[in-house]
Design an enzyme around this catalytic site. Sequence first.
Site, short mmCIF file in Angstrom:
data_model
loop_
_atom_site.label_atom_id
_atom_site.label_comp_id
_atom_site.label_asym_id
_atom_site.label_seq_id
_atom_site.Cartn_x
_atom_site.Cartn_y
_atom_site.Cartn_z
N PRO A 2 0.83 -1.22 0.00
CA PRO A 2 0.00 0.00 0.00
C PRO A 2 0.86 1.26 0.00
O PRO A 2 1.87 1.32 0.68
CB PRO A 2 -0.80 -0.11 1.29
CG PRO A 2 -0.09 -1.11 2.14
CD PRO A 2 0.68 -2.00 1.22
N GLU A 3 0.47 2.22 -0.81
CA GLU A 3 1.15 3.51 -0.79
C GLU A 3 0.22 4.54 -0.14
O GLU A 3 -0.87 4.22 0.29
CB GLU A 3 1.55 3.91 -2.21
CG GLU A 3 2.59 2.94 -2.79
CD GLU A 3 3.45 3.55 -3.88
OE1 GLU A 3 3.80 4.74 -3.77
OE2 GLU A 3 3.78 2.84 -4.84
N HIS A 95 -6.80 -14.71 7.86
CA HIS A 95 -5.57 -14.04 8.30
C HIS A 95 -5.85 -13.04 9.42
O HIS A 95 -5.06 -12.13 9.64
CB HIS A 95 -4.89 -13.35 7.12
CG HIS A 95 -4.55 -14.30 6.01
ND1 HIS A 95 -3.67 -15.34 6.18
CD2 HIS A 95 -5.00 -14.39 4.73
CE1 HIS A 95 -3.59 -16.03 5.05
NE2 HIS A 95 -4.38 -15.47 4.15
N ARG A 114 1.00 -11.73 5.64
CA ARG A 114 2.46 -11.93 5.74
C ARG A 114 3.05 -11.43 7.05
O ARG A 114 4.24 -11.58 7.28
CB ARG A 114 3.14 -11.29 4.54
CG ARG A 114 2.61 -11.89 3.23
CD ARG A 114 3.23 -11.27 2.02
NE ARG A 114 4.65 -11.54 1.95
CZ ARG A 114 5.44 -11.05 1.00
NH1 ARG A 114 4.94 -10.25 0.08
NH2 ARG A 114 6.72 -11.32 0.99
N ARG A 156 21.77 16.79 -0.38
CA ARG A 156 21.73 15.34 -0.37
C ARG A 156 22.79 14.60 -1.20
O ARG A 156 23.26 13.55 -0.85
CB ARG A 156 20.37 14.87 -0.86
CG ARG A 156 19.44 14.15 0.12
CD ARG A 156 20.10 13.56 1.28
NE ARG A 156 19.41 13.84 2.52
CZ ARG A 156 18.55 13.04 3.10
NH1 ARG A 156 18.23 11.90 2.55
NH2 ARG A 156 17.98 13.36 4.22
#
Length: 283
Positions: A2-3, A95, A114, A156
């Site tokens: 998921p984002e 699950h 998972r 950076r």
Amino acid sequence: VPELPEVEVVRRGLDAFVVGRRVESVEVYEPRSVRRHLAGPVDFAAVLTGRLVTAARRRGKYLWLPLDDEDALVGHLGMSGQLLVQPAETPPDRHLRVRMPLSDGNELRFCDQRTFGGLLVSAHGALLPTEIAHIGPDPLDDGFDDDAFARALHRRHTGTKRALLDQRLVSGIGNIYADEGLWRARLHYARPTETLRRPEVDRLLAGVRGVLRDALGEGGTSFDSLYVDVNGQSGYFDRSLDVYGRGGQPCRRCGTPIRRDPFMNRSSYTCPRCQPRPRRARW
Ligand SMILES: [Zn+2]
């Protein structure tokens, strides 16, 4: 995985169906799902039982539910986690890891195939749980500081996509939305961050925000029932993707075939014409 848009859809669901309810009891079926609650599953259940949920918040891909004092229930969905709100009589998913009956007769259920995700109760974590304080704000967050982001990029010395994926710098952007945002901004993923001019940083932020907002628009419309699902209907807005997964297909802007490169064990998709590779590249 998921984002941000998918997690925001879950947050909206929690806001609608969990805020204002009390957690009547807690059953932990899988201790690994509360392993980040260091005091253990028995303590997790004890501190959560009887508490009123007062809000639903998100930072990056983390969610938290402030409780009726300074504590908060914190959740991370990991690879496959789902926070579902279901009527008590709905048969549990196989699950199902943590079951939390609520005062309105529904149940908040954490399912996770998972078990990379998890829940914990953060003490004094209502404003911002200490467990996620290292996560930077996401580009849609009111607290996101464009100037500070531009300065941080300049310091950076890394590739632009790598910087977008660094959760300390900016949260909530994964591989898919990074590629989409870069395409919209017409920037190559290997562009060294220290060479980005300010208008280019602004274009990058506009690109990423546009992608996230569009994805949210689609995820938001599918969410209208008593079902909060991060991997189900909300999904990725596949048909709206401009470059990701479109290797060899024509760029929607200029018709040039989209190129796929290996990137950090995954892939990066670019249009070679709209996003020319910089002469000096950084990965
Ligand atoms: Zn193009």
